[in-house]
Design a protein around this motif. Structure first.
Motif, short mmCIF file in Angstrom:
data_model
loop_
_atom_site.label_atom_id
_atom_site.label_comp_id
_atom_site.label_asym_id
_atom_site.label_seq_id
_atom_site.Cartn_x
_atom_site.Cartn_y
_atom_site.Cartn_z
N UNK A 145 0.81 -1.21 0.00
CA UNK A 145 0.00 0.00 0.00
C UNK A 145 0.84 1.25 0.00
N UNK A 146 0.60 2.13 -0.98
CA UNK A 146 1.38 3.36 -1.08
C UNK A 146 0.47 4.56 -0.85
N UNK A 147 0.42 4.98 0.40
CA UNK A 147 -0.33 6.16 0.79
C UNK A 147 0.44 6.90 1.85
N UNK A 148 -0.27 7.58 2.77
CA UNK A 148 0.40 8.32 3.81
C UNK A 148 1.30 7.46 4.66
N UNK A 149 0.81 6.27 5.05
CA UNK A 149 1.63 5.35 5.83
C UNK A 149 2.67 4.66 4.95
N UNK A 150 2.24 4.14 3.82
CA UNK A 150 3.14 3.37 2.97
C UNK A 150 4.35 4.16 2.51
N UNK A 151 4.16 5.43 2.19
CA UNK A 151 5.31 6.19 1.69
C UNK A 151 6.35 6.39 2.79
N UNK A 152 5.89 6.49 4.06
CA UNK A 152 6.84 6.59 5.16
C UNK A 152 7.51 5.24 5.40
N UNK A 153 6.75 4.15 5.24
CA UNK A 153 7.35 2.83 5.40
C UNK A 153 8.47 2.58 4.42
N UNK A 154 8.27 2.98 3.17
CA UNK A 154 9.31 2.83 2.16
C UNK A 154 10.54 3.65 2.54
N UNK A 155 10.31 4.90 2.93
CA UNK A 155 11.44 5.76 3.28
C UNK A 155 12.23 5.21 4.46
N UNK A 156 11.54 4.77 5.49
CA UNK A 156 12.22 4.26 6.68
C UNK A 156 12.99 2.97 6.38
N UNK A 157 12.33 2.01 5.73
CA UNK A 157 12.99 0.73 5.46
C UNK A 157 14.22 0.93 4.59
#
Length: 354
Positions: A183-195
């Motif tokens: 899922x690429x939304x408000x949460x998903x985009x932060x998850x990608x950046x952090x990982x």
């Protein structure tokens, strides 16, 4: 007490509108904060619209707050006037139970006090959030914002950021690990950046091929289209960890098939019933599925410090508070990349012109 201004909903079907109210006078350990920016979260909309049980009106949302300390009680030792600070989803807890003393205040056994729509522990007054010009918060629930961070882009870190940071940190994501973000939304985009910043190999898992380019811009190394049966079959048993940010109920089995032995999937998006899971999908491969709720105060400060070191912030669109109802409509349509942030200067200008 001080006079405050903000935007609130007076009923589930009412738009957000200017609202005038009083903030409490400083109590022991209190910090007064002039709000500079406040992120816009789906939780704000769900609460104000009465989608979740228990909304008390008027409802004044906002729990992704960055501001400047204006005053502190003499008992305060952590902050001083002029400091740039943040407030997230909580403003108090019992501070004594086993969860609080372990740094998991969000799971306070006596009930955390959330930033809005929650009873104050001393007065019982319902908390009013960050869609306002200032706020008063107990110092233990105020966070320090690194000087290197853009304060506007840092605001969504206080919910979207900590929600995704917490499970990635808990499971020690790092080099040599393959991480999927569903899922690429408000949460998903932060998850990608952090990982990616943690050094993992990151794969965006999405139903939308058009999101692939943006996912790579955010730091994903590859994109897996979950509706592509051949691609899903090829990726079977290859992921160490999946951060599931999908915001609605969905079948977990295709994602469980992607996990390798002892792989873990953590759900942070779907706050609603999920379809049944076949026990065999977990037992075969020793796989685990769990959930995660935001994060405690120590983890949130750790996240902010990490962001300061790595230069990680949210992708945002800044709006004046007068556009909040339109922003909510757009947010429901996923028409934002990837988080709205309210510039509270617009609220002060509105009051000055009144």
């Amino acid at each position: 007490m001080t006079q405050a201004n903000g935007y609130a909903a007076t009923a589930a079907d009412a738009p957000l509108a200017p609202f005038h109210f009083e903030r409490r006078a400083l109590r022991e350990h209190d910090v007064a904060i002039d709000i500079l920016y406040c992120g816009v979260c789906h939780s704000d909309l769900h609460t104000a619209r009465g989608d979740w049980a228990g909304t008390i009106y008027p409802s004044l949302p906002g729990h992704e707050i960055v501001g400047r300390v204006s005053e502190v009680h003499p008992s305060v030792t952590r902050y001083k006037a002029g400091d740039i600070v943040a407030v997230g989803c909580m403003v108090d807890s019992c501070r004594e139970c086993r969860e609080c003393t372990a740094g998991f205040e969000q799971h306070c056994l006596n009930g955390a006090t959330f930033t809005y729509n929650s009873p104050d522990r001393q007065t019982g007054d319902i908390t009013l959030g960050g869609y306002s010009d200032h706020i008063v918060v107990r110092e233990e629930f105020v966070l320090r914002v690194p000087d290197s961070l853009d304060p506007a882009a840092a605001a969504p870190l206080l919910c979207a950021g900590i929600t995704t940071w917490s499970p990635l940190s808990r499971f020690k994501i790092g080099p040599g690990m393959k991480v999927g973000v569903a899922g690429l939304g408000g949460l998903g985009h932060m998850g990608v950046k952090f990982a990616a910043a943690m050094g993992a190999e990151v794969v965006m898992i999405t139903t939308s091929p058009e999101k692939g380019e943006d996912a790579r811009r955010l730091g994903a190394h590859d994109v897996l289209i979950s509706t592509d049966k051949a691609a899903m079959a090829e990726a079977r048993s290859s992921f160490d960890f999946i951060l599931n940010t999908i915001p609605v109920g969905h079948d977990l089995h295709p994602y469980l098939g992607l996990l390798r032995r002892e792989g873990v999937m953590i759900i942070v998006g779907a706050v609603e019933p999920l379809p049944p899971v076949h026990g065999g999908a977990l037992i075969m491969g020793d796989k685990m599925v769990g959930g995660s709720l935001i994060g405690g105060i120590p983890a949130t400060q750790e996240m902010l410090d990490f962001c300061g070191e790595k230069g990680v912030v949210a992708d945002i669109e800044i709006i004046p508070i007068q556009q909040i109802n339109e922003a909510w409509e757009r947010m429901q349509k996923s028409d934002v990349k990837y988080r709205f942030v309210i510039d509270m200067a617009s609220l002060r200008e509105e009051r000055a012109a009144a």
